[in-house]
Write a protein that holds these residues in place. Sequence first.
Motif, PDB file in Angstrom:
ATOM      1  N   ASP A 170       0.837  -1.198   0.000  1.00  0.00           N
ATOM      2  CA  ASP A 170       0.000   0.000   0.000  1.00  0.00           C
ATOM      3  C   ASP A 170       0.874   1.250   0.000  1.00  0.00           C
ATOM      4  N   PHE A 171       0.533   2.218  -0.872  1.00  0.00           N
ATOM      5  CA  PHE A 171       1.402   3.383  -1.022  1.00  0.00           C
ATOM      6  C   PHE A 171       1.473   4.209   0.254  1.00  0.00           C
TER       7      PHE A 171
ATOM      8  N   GLY B  39      -1.112  16.801   6.847  1.00  0.00           N
ATOM      9  CA  GLY B  39      -2.229  16.788   5.912  1.00  0.00           C
ATOM     10  C   GLY B  39      -2.446  15.445   5.245  1.00  0.00           C
ATOM     11  N   ALA B  40      -3.411  15.448   4.316  1.00  0.00           N
ATOM     12  CA  ALA B  40      -3.777  14.218   3.614  1.00  0.00           C
ATOM     13  C   ALA B  40      -2.645  13.768   2.690  1.00  0.00           C
ATOM     14  N   VAL B  41      -2.505  12.465   2.566  1.00  0.00           N
ATOM     15  CA  VAL B  41      -1.456  11.900   1.716  1.00  0.00           C
ATOM     16  C   VAL B  41      -1.876  11.954   0.245  1.00  0.00           C
ATOM     17  N   ILE B  42      -0.935  12.358  -0.601  1.00  0.00           N
ATOM     18  CA  ILE B  42      -1.168  12.307  -2.044  1.00  0.00           C
ATOM     19  C   ILE B  42      -0.841  10.896  -2.517  1.00  0.00           C
ATOM     20  N   ASP B  43      -1.890  10.097  -2.664  1.00  0.00           N
ATOM     21  CA  ASP B  43      -1.740   8.713  -3.129  1.00  0.00           C
ATOM     22  C   ASP B  43      -2.360   8.597  -4.514  1.00  0.00           C
ATOM     23  N   GLY B  44      -2.597   7.395  -4.970  1.00  0.00           N
ATOM     24  CA  GLY B  44      -3.127   7.203  -6.304  1.00  0.00           C
ATOM     25  C   GLY B  44      -4.491   7.837  -6.508  1.00  0.00           C
ATOM     26  N   THR B  45      -5.367   7.713  -5.515  1.00  0.00           N
ATOM     27  CA  THR B  45      -6.696   8.310  -5.615  1.00  0.00           C
ATOM     28  C   THR B  45      -6.602   9.830  -5.677  1.00  0.00           C
ATOM     29  N   ALA B  46      -5.749  10.393  -4.833  1.00  0.00           N
ATOM     30  CA  ALA B  46      -5.577  11.847  -4.821  1.00  0.00           C
ATOM     31  C   ALA B  46      -5.009  12.349  -6.143  1.00  0.00           C
TER      32      ALA B  46
ATOM     33  N   VAL C  17      -3.300  14.515 -20.398  1.00  0.00           N
ATOM     34  CA  VAL C  17      -2.271  13.497 -20.611  1.00  0.00           C
ATOM     35  C   VAL C  17      -1.622  13.232 -19.248  1.00  0.00           C
ATOM     36  N   ALA C  18      -1.550  11.976 -18.854  1.00  0.00           N
ATOM     37  CA  ALA C  18      -0.897  11.607 -17.604  1.00  0.00           C
ATOM     38  C   ALA C  18       0.378  10.843 -17.921  1.00  0.00           C
ATOM     39  N   VAL C  19       1.473  11.260 -17.300  1.00  0.00           N
ATOM     40  CA  VAL C  19       2.776  10.641 -17.528  1.00  0.00           C
ATOM     41  C   VAL C  19       3.317  10.152 -16.194  1.00  0.00           C
ATOM     42  N   GLY C  20       3.596   8.861 -16.094  1.00  0.00           N
ATOM     43  CA  GLY C  20       4.099   8.320 -14.841  1.00  0.00           C
ATOM     44  C   GLY C  20       4.825   7.012 -15.045  1.00  0.00           C
ATOM     45  N   ASP C  21       5.339   6.484 -13.920  1.00  0.00           N
ATOM     46  CA  ASP C  21       6.155   5.275 -14.020  1.00  0.00           C
ATOM     47  C   ASP C  21       5.793   4.190 -13.030  1.00  0.00           C
ATOM     48  N   GLY C  22       5.007   4.518 -11.986  1.00  0.00           N
ATOM     49  CA  GLY C  22       4.780   3.542 -10.931  1.00  0.00           C
ATOM     50  C   GLY C  22       3.312   3.297 -10.637  1.00  0.00           C
ATOM     51  N   ALA C  23       3.051   2.312  -9.771  1.00  0.00           N
ATOM     52  CA  ALA C  23       1.684   1.902  -9.455  1.00  0.00           C
ATOM     53  C   ALA C  23       0.844   3.044  -8.913  1.00  0.00           C
ATOM     54  N   ASN C  24       1.468   3.991  -8.241  1.00  0.00           N
ATOM     55  CA  ASN C  24       0.754   5.128  -7.683  1.00  0.00           C
ATOM     56  C   ASN C  24       0.166   6.041  -8.764  1.00  0.00           C
ATOM     57  N   ASP C  25       0.580   5.864 -10.012  1.00  0.00           N
ATOM     58  CA  ASP C  25       0.084   6.686 -11.119  1.00  0.00           C
ATOM     59  C   ASP C  25      -1.080   6.031 -11.870  1.00  0.00           C
ATOM     60  N   LEU C  26      -1.400   4.791 -11.542  1.00  0.00           N
ATOM     61  CA  LEU C  26      -2.345   4.043 -12.361  1.00  0.00           C
ATOM     62  C   LEU C  26      -3.751   4.631 -12.358  1.00  0.00           C
TER      63      LEU C  26
END
Length: 212
Positions: free
Chosen positions: A46-47, A134-141, A161-170
């Motif tokens: 979990d992130f 504060g609140a964590v910036i995770d995948g949902t955020a 356009v979304a550019v990312g490399d890891g599971a947190n970007d899905l």
Amino acid sequence: MPRFLVVLDVDSTLIENEVIELLADAAGSGRAVAEITARAMNGEVDFEESLRARVATLAGLSESVFGEVGRLVRITPGVPEMIAGVRDAGGRVAVVSGGFHEIIDPIAAQLGLDYWRANRLEVVDGVLTGELVGAVIDGTAKADTLIEWAADFGVPVAHTVAVGDGANDLQMMAITGLAVGFDAKAPVRDEADVLMDVRDLSQLLPLLGLRG
């Protein structure tokens, strides 16, 4: 030509580094933190849980570490050219990160980004506590933030356009108009619309019809 909102991850995407690992090196916890980071980016843990575990190892560092780490950060090749191309076409460029405002703020200002959002480390009396504020910036955020910024810019999500490399970007990649996996980990390689394995973000421009 439609205007695009380009939203990038930061660590190992906008920049060549993983900032949490640079901070952990200063705290003497680099090896352990790198292992947790790798597992988080591959979606094995979990992130938020992994982030809090990594941040806890930073307790006791002086806030002067932000300046020290900031000097180690390297912008990924092609970033200035990509930003200029998108902005010249009437678009906007933003970053949303599971990393930290303390490092990202000066980078965003230097690059002239339109929006940025990240986590914030708690500092008391000039010392990191090992906690977040504060609140964590995770995948949902990240996904929620992309939607918020698209609305603010006045473009449909189909023009993001979304550019990312890891599971947190899905999650943000799942809702965007174009999902770009940049030198991506396995989970992202399976889901991205386009993969870029050469570390040069100016490659994004031809995908948007901004350079032949």
